[in-house]
Design a protein around this motif. Structure first.
Motif, PDB file in Angstrom:
ATOM      1  N   VAL A  13       0.825  -1.211   0.000  1.00 55.62           N
ATOM      2  CA  VAL A  13       0.000   0.000   0.000  1.00 55.62           C
ATOM      3  C   VAL A  13       0.857   1.258   0.000  1.00 55.62           C
ATOM      4  CG1 VAL A  13      -1.624   1.382   1.378  1.00 55.62           C
ATOM      5  CG2 VAL A  13      -1.986  -1.086   1.112  1.00 55.62           C
ATOM      6  N   TYR A  14       1.896   1.268   0.819  1.00 55.78           N
ATOM      7  CA  TYR A  14       2.683   2.484   1.025  1.00 55.78           C
ATOM      8  C   TYR A  14       4.042   2.456   0.327  1.00 55.78           C
ATOM      9  CZ  TYR A  14      -0.806   3.508   4.608  1.00 55.78           C
ATOM     10  OH  TYR A  14      -1.983   3.760   5.276  1.00 55.78           O
ATOM     11  N   LYS A  15       4.188   1.635  -0.699  1.00 62.46           N
ATOM     12  CA  LYS A  15       5.472   1.560  -1.397  1.00 62.46           C
ATOM     13  C   LYS A  15       5.683   2.789  -2.285  1.00 62.46           C
ATOM     14  CE  LYS A  15       4.105  -1.190  -5.479  1.00 62.46           C
ATOM     15  NZ  LYS A  15       4.306  -2.476  -6.148  1.00 62.46           N
ATOM     16  N   LYS A  54       4.559   6.929   6.096  1.00 63.90           N
ATOM     17  CA  LYS A  54       3.378   7.323   5.322  1.00 63.90           C
ATOM     18  C   LYS A  54       2.066   7.015   6.029  1.00 63.90           C
ATOM     19  CE  LYS A  54       5.278   7.046   0.639  1.00 63.90           C
ATOM     20  NZ  LYS A  54       5.053   6.501  -0.709  1.00 63.90           N
ATOM     21  N   GLY A  55       2.021   5.863   6.715  1.00 63.71           N
ATOM     22  CA  GLY A  55       0.777   5.454   7.354  1.00 63.71           C
ATOM     23  C   GLY A  55       0.579   6.057   8.728  1.00 63.71           C
ATOM     24  N   LEU A  56       1.609   5.973   9.581  1.00 65.28           N
ATOM     25  CA  LEU A  56       1.514   6.523  10.929  1.00 65.28           C
ATOM     26  C   LEU A  56       1.924   7.987  10.990  1.00 65.28           C
ATOM     27  CD1 LEU A  56       2.966   3.591  13.104  1.00 65.28           C
ATOM     28  CD2 LEU A  56       0.570   4.248  12.826  1.00 65.28           C
ATOM     29  N   LYS A  57       2.694   8.427  10.007  1.00 66.72           N
ATOM     30  CA  LYS A  57       3.188   9.815   9.938  1.00 66.72           C
ATOM     31  C   LYS A  57       4.060  10.144  11.152  1.00 66.72           C
ATOM     32  CE  LYS A  57      -0.991  11.162   7.436  1.00 66.72           C
ATOM     33  NZ  LYS A  57      -2.223  12.008   7.447  1.00 66.72           N
ATOM     34  N   ILE A  58       4.868   9.172  11.549  1.00 65.58           N
ATOM     35  CA  ILE A  58       5.806   9.357  12.663  1.00 65.58           C
ATOM     36  C   ILE A  58       7.213   9.132  12.115  1.00 65.58           C
ATOM     37  CG2 ILE A  58       6.409   8.712  15.021  1.00 65.58           C
ATOM     38  CD1 ILE A  58       3.672   7.456  15.336  1.00 65.58           C
ATOM     39  N   LYS A  59       7.842  10.190  11.645  1.00 66.57           N
ATOM     40  CA  LYS A  59       9.109  10.059  10.932  1.00 66.57           C
ATOM     41  C   LYS A  59      10.225   9.537  11.841  1.00 66.57           C
ATOM     42  CE  LYS A  59       9.964  12.879   7.645  1.00 66.57           C
ATOM     43  NZ  LYS A  59      10.291  14.076   6.827  1.00 66.57           N
ATOM     44  N   TRP A  60      10.272  10.006  13.094  1.00 68.36           N
ATOM     45  CA  TRP A  60      11.361   9.562  13.971  1.00 68.36           C
ATOM     46  C   TRP A  60      11.288   8.055  14.223  1.00 68.36           C
ATOM     47  CZ3 TRP A  60      10.399   6.933  18.398  1.00 68.36           C
ATOM     48  CH2 TRP A  60       9.142   7.080  18.996  1.00 68.36           C
ATOM     49  N   PHE A  61      10.051   7.528  14.329  1.00 66.96           N
ATOM     50  CA  PHE A  61       9.864   6.089  14.528  1.00 66.96           C
ATOM     51  C   PHE A  61      10.344   5.330  13.291  1.00 66.96           C
ATOM     52  CE2 PHE A  61       6.437   2.613  15.411  1.00 66.96           C
ATOM     53  CZ  PHE A  61       7.420   1.769  15.900  1.00 66.96           C
ATOM     54  N   ASN A 111      -1.989   8.921   1.538  1.00 66.62           N
ATOM     55  CA  ASN A 111      -0.537   8.800   1.344  1.00 66.62           C
ATOM     56  C   ASN A 111      -0.107   7.550   0.576  1.00 66.62           C
ATOM     57  OD1 ASN A 111      -0.013  11.225   2.682  1.00 66.62           O
ATOM     58  ND2 ASN A 111       0.138  10.216   4.662  1.00 66.62           N
ATOM     59  N   ALA A 112      -1.046   6.910  -0.111  1.00 66.91           N
ATOM     60  CA  ALA A 112      -0.687   5.779  -0.974  1.00 66.91           C
ATOM     61  C   ALA A 112      -0.411   6.340  -2.371  1.00 66.91           C
ATOM     62  CB  ALA A 112      -1.798   4.742  -0.996  1.00 66.91           C
ATOM     63  N   ASP A 113       0.616   7.182  -2.462  1.00 73.88           N
ATOM     64  CA  ASP A 113       0.886   7.958  -3.684  1.00 73.88           C
ATOM     65  C   ASP A 113       1.147   7.074  -4.896  1.00 73.88           C
ATOM     66  OD1 ASP A 113       0.704  10.224  -2.074  1.00 73.88           O
ATOM     67  OD2 ASP A 113       2.838  10.168  -1.598  1.00 73.88           O
ATOM     68  N   PHE A 114       1.860   5.987  -4.692  1.00 75.52           N
ATOM     69  CA  PHE A 114       2.179   5.107  -5.809  1.00 75.52           C
ATOM     70  C   PHE A 114       0.907   4.599  -6.476  1.00 75.52           C
ATOM     71  CE2 PHE A 114       2.363   0.725  -7.288  1.00 75.52           C
ATOM     72  CZ  PHE A 114       3.303   0.814  -8.284  1.00 75.52           C
ATOM     73  N   TRP A 115      -0.058   4.170  -5.678  1.00 76.19           N
ATOM     74  CA  TRP A 115      -1.284   3.580  -6.224  1.00 76.19           C
ATOM     75  C   TRP A 115      -2.188   4.630  -6.859  1.00 76.19           C
ATOM     76  CZ3 TRP A 115      -1.794  -1.401  -7.067  1.00 76.19           C
ATOM     77  CH2 TRP A 115      -0.954  -2.280  -6.374  1.00 76.19           C
TER      78      TRP A 115
END
Length: 517
Positions: A114-116, A133-140, A468-472
Motif C-alpha cells: 500500500v505504502y510503497k 506514510k501510514g503513521l506519519k511518525i518520521k522519527w519512529f 498517502n498511498a501515492d504510488f497507487w
C-alpha cells in the motif's frame, strides 16, 4: 562482549515478546476472519499470476526472495535448539506460531504494498516506509530503519555463515577461514550485481533446495514408518505437560517454540515487507496472501521436516536452561546441524553429513542474499534523510566482513547476536502493524468485495479512504489516462471492454470469458 549480548537477548526475548507475538497473530487472525485459511487456494494461484517489469519483480520472485530470508539456518539448527532447550513440545508451539503468524505476515506485506514508492527505477518499501506514510511518525520510521540496517547488515549474517563453515569443517575438513573467504567471494558477486540478480538467483535456488530437503525427510520417515504415531504423541503430550519426562518444561516448550518459529519464519518481524513492496501486482492484498503462504512453507513444511527427522531417529538431547539433561542421546554434543546430520546419516550412511552440509549452504547463502537486499532497502530510505550515498558501499563491505567474522567466531556468540537482531525488530514491527491494522483491514475488505463481485481486484486507495498511498494513486491515474486514450483512438475496443466489465459485474464471471467481438 558475549556476556553483555547474552544479557540483552534475555531482556529482548522475555516472556513479553512471546505473548506479544502470539497475541498479535491471534488478533490479526480474528480481525481478518482467518484470512490465512479461507484464501489458502488463492495463495497458491497468486504465486504465478504477477509478472516482473522494469521497475519491479514478479509475485513468485518476491515470494522466493522472502522465502530465501525465511528458509535459512533457523530451519535446521534453529529447530534443533528448540528441541534441545524446550523438548519435543516446542515443535507444536512452532506450528501454532506459524498458523497465527500467517495473518501477521498478511498484514505487514499488504501494508508494504500500500505504502510503497518508486525510487529511481525500482519499487521500494517496507516497515520504515509504511510507518512514515501510514503513521506519519518520521522519527519512529528512522529508528526502525537504523535497527533493521544494523540487524541485517551486522548482527544476523554471521549466524548463516557460521553454520556453513561449521558444516563444511565437520564433513569435508575445510578450515573455517577458507570457507569464510569462499562465501564472501560468492556473495560479493551477487550483491554487487543489484536487486534483479538477487531475485533471479533466489527464484532458482529456493524451490530446488526446499523440494530436495522434503524429499530426504520422506525417506527418513518411511524408514521409521512404525514410529510415526509415537512421534506425534510425543510432540502433543510434551506441548501440554502430559508427558512424564517433559511435563515440567511446558513454559520452556512454549518460549522456545515461539522464539525459534519467529526466528525462522519472521512473521511479524517485517523481513518480508521489503521484497513484498518490490512485487508487481494489481492489488496489495495479493502479495499479502502470497507472503502468508511463505510462512507455511517455512515452518509447517521445512521446519517440520527437520523436527520429524530428529525426533523419529532419536538423534537429540533435551537440556533445559539451568537444569540437568532430561534426554541425552547426543552425549553432550551442542544442539545444531549435527542433530539433523546424524538423523539422516542413521538412515542413509555416508550421505547424511554431505547432504545436510549442502542444504545448509543453500539455505544459509540465499538467506544472506535476502539480508543484504533488506539492509540496502532500509539504507535507501535513510539516504533520503542523511544524503550519505557512500553508506551503500560501506554496507556491502560491512556485511561481507561480518560474514567472514561469523564463519570463524564461536557459535554461541553469533547466535546471541542474531537473536538480539530478530527480537529488536519484532518489538518495533509488531507495534507498527498493530497501529496500522485499520488501513490493512480496509484493503482486505476491498479485496473481499471485488472477489465476491467476480472481479480481478484492482486497488484504488481513494475508494477505500487510505491516504498517502501515492504510488497507487499515480498508477490508477495512469491506467485511467490509457483507457481514455484507447476510447479516443479505438472506440470499438473501448465499448467491448466496457461490455466485458458489465458482464463481470452482473453475472459474476471472470474475464476469461470475454465478449465476442
Amino acid at each position: 562482549m558475549e556476556t553483555i549480548v547474552t544479557w540483552l537477548v534475555d531482556q529482548v526475548w522475555s516472556t513479553g515478546l512471546v505473548v506479544f507475538a502470539l497475541g498479535a497473530g491471534l488478533f490479526f487472525t480474528l480481525m481478518t476472519k482467518f484470512v490465512q485459511f479461507r484464501y489458502f487456494k488463492e495463495m497458491i494461484m497468486l504465486l504465478f499470476e504477477g509478472k516482473n517489469s522494469d521497475h519491479g519483480i514478479s509475485s513468485f520472485q518476491a515470494f522466493c526472495l522472502a522465502l530465501s530470508g525465511r528458509v535459512g539456518i533457523g530451519n535446521i539448527a534453529g529447530v534443533a535448539t528448540a528441541i534441545a532447550f524446550g523438548g519435543p513440545g516446542a515443535v507444536f508451539w512452532m506450528w501454532v506460531m506459524a498458523l497465527l503468524g500467517g495473518a501477521s505476515a498478511f498484514i505487514e506485506s499488504t501494508l508494504a504494498q500500500v505504502y510503497k514508492s518508486k525510487i529511481g527505477t525500482q519499487y521500494r518499501g517496507g516497515t520504515p516506509y509504511f510507518i512514515e506514510k501510514g503513521l506519519k511518525i518520521k522519527w519512529f520510521a528512522i529508528l526502525v530503519a537504523i535497527v533493521v540496517t544494523i540487524s541485517y547488515g551486522i548482527l544476523l549474517p554471521g549466524v548463516q555463515s557460521n553454520s556453513i563453515a561449521s558444516g563444511f569443517e565437520n564433513v569435508f575438513g575445510i578450515n573455517k577461514s577458507i570457507s569464510g573467504i569462499i562465501i564472501v567471494a560468492l556473495l560479493a558477486v551477487i550483491i554487487f550485481g543489484g536487486v534483479k540478480r538477487i531475485a533471479t538467483v533466489a527464484d532458482k535456488a529456493v524451490p530446488f533446495m526446499a523440494i530436495g530437503y522434503v524429499a530426504v525427510t520422506l525417506i527418513v520417515l518411511f524408514a521409521n514408518f512404525s514410529e510415526i504415531p509415537a512421534m506425534f504423541s510425543l510432540i502433543i503430550s510434551s506441548a501440554f505437560g502430559a508427558h512424564e519426562a517433559f511435563g515440567g518444561i511446558v513454559g520452556a516448550a512454549i518460549s522456545w517454540g515461539v522464539r525459534r518459529a519467529v526466528f525462522s519464519n519472521v512473521a511479524g518481524v517485517g523481513e518480508a515487507t521489503y521484497s513484498s513492496a518490490a512485487a508487481e501486482v494489481s492489488h496489495p492484498a495479493k502479495q499479502g496472501l502470497v507472503q502468508a503462504f511463505s510462512v507455511y512453507i517455512d515452518t509447517i513444511v521445512v521446519c517440520t521436516a527437520t523436527a520429524f527427522m530428529i525426533l523419529i531417529s532419536g538423534m537429540y538431547s533435551v537440556t533445559p536452561e539451568g537444569k540437568a539433561p532430561i534426554v541425552d542421546n547426543m552425549k553432550g554434543i551442542d544442539a545444531g546441524p549435527i542433530y539433523t546430520q546424524s538423523a539422516v546419516e542413521a538412515v542413509l550412511p555416508g550421505f547424511g553429513g554431505i547432504f545436510i552440509s549442502i542444504a545448509i549452504f543453500f539455505f544459509a547463502f540465499t538467506t544472506l542474499m535476502a539480508y543484504y537486499y533488506i539492509a540496502e532497502t532500509t539504507l535507501v530510505y535513510l539516504d533520503k534523510h542523511t544524503k550519505f550515498r557512500w553508506l551503500n558501499f560501506v554496507l556491502k563491505i560491512g556485511l561481507l566482513g561480518m560474514v567472514y567474522i561469523g564463519s570463524v567466531e564461536s557459535v554461541s556468540f553469533i547466535w546471541a547476536l542474531g537473536d538480539l537482531g530478530i527480537g529488536s525488530m519484532a518489538w518495533l514491527n509488531l507495534a507498527a502493524i498493530l497501529l496500522l491494522s485499520k488501513p490493512a483491514l480496509k484493503v482486505l475488505k476491498d479485496y473481499d468485495s471485488q472477489k465476491k463481485a467476480g472481479l480481478d481486484p484492482i486497488f484504488d486507495p481513494r475508494k477505500v479512504g487510505i491516504e498517502n498511498a501515492d504510488f497507487w494513486i499515480d498508477k490508477c491515474d495512469e491506467m485511467n489516462s490509457k483507457n481514455k486514450l484507447t476510447a479516443i483512438l479505438d472506440p470499438k475496443e473501448a465499448v467491448i471492454e466496457h461490455a466485458n466489465s458489465l458482464i463481470n459485474k452482473e453475472d459474476k464471471v471472470t474475464r476469461k470469458t470475454p465478449l465476442n467481438k
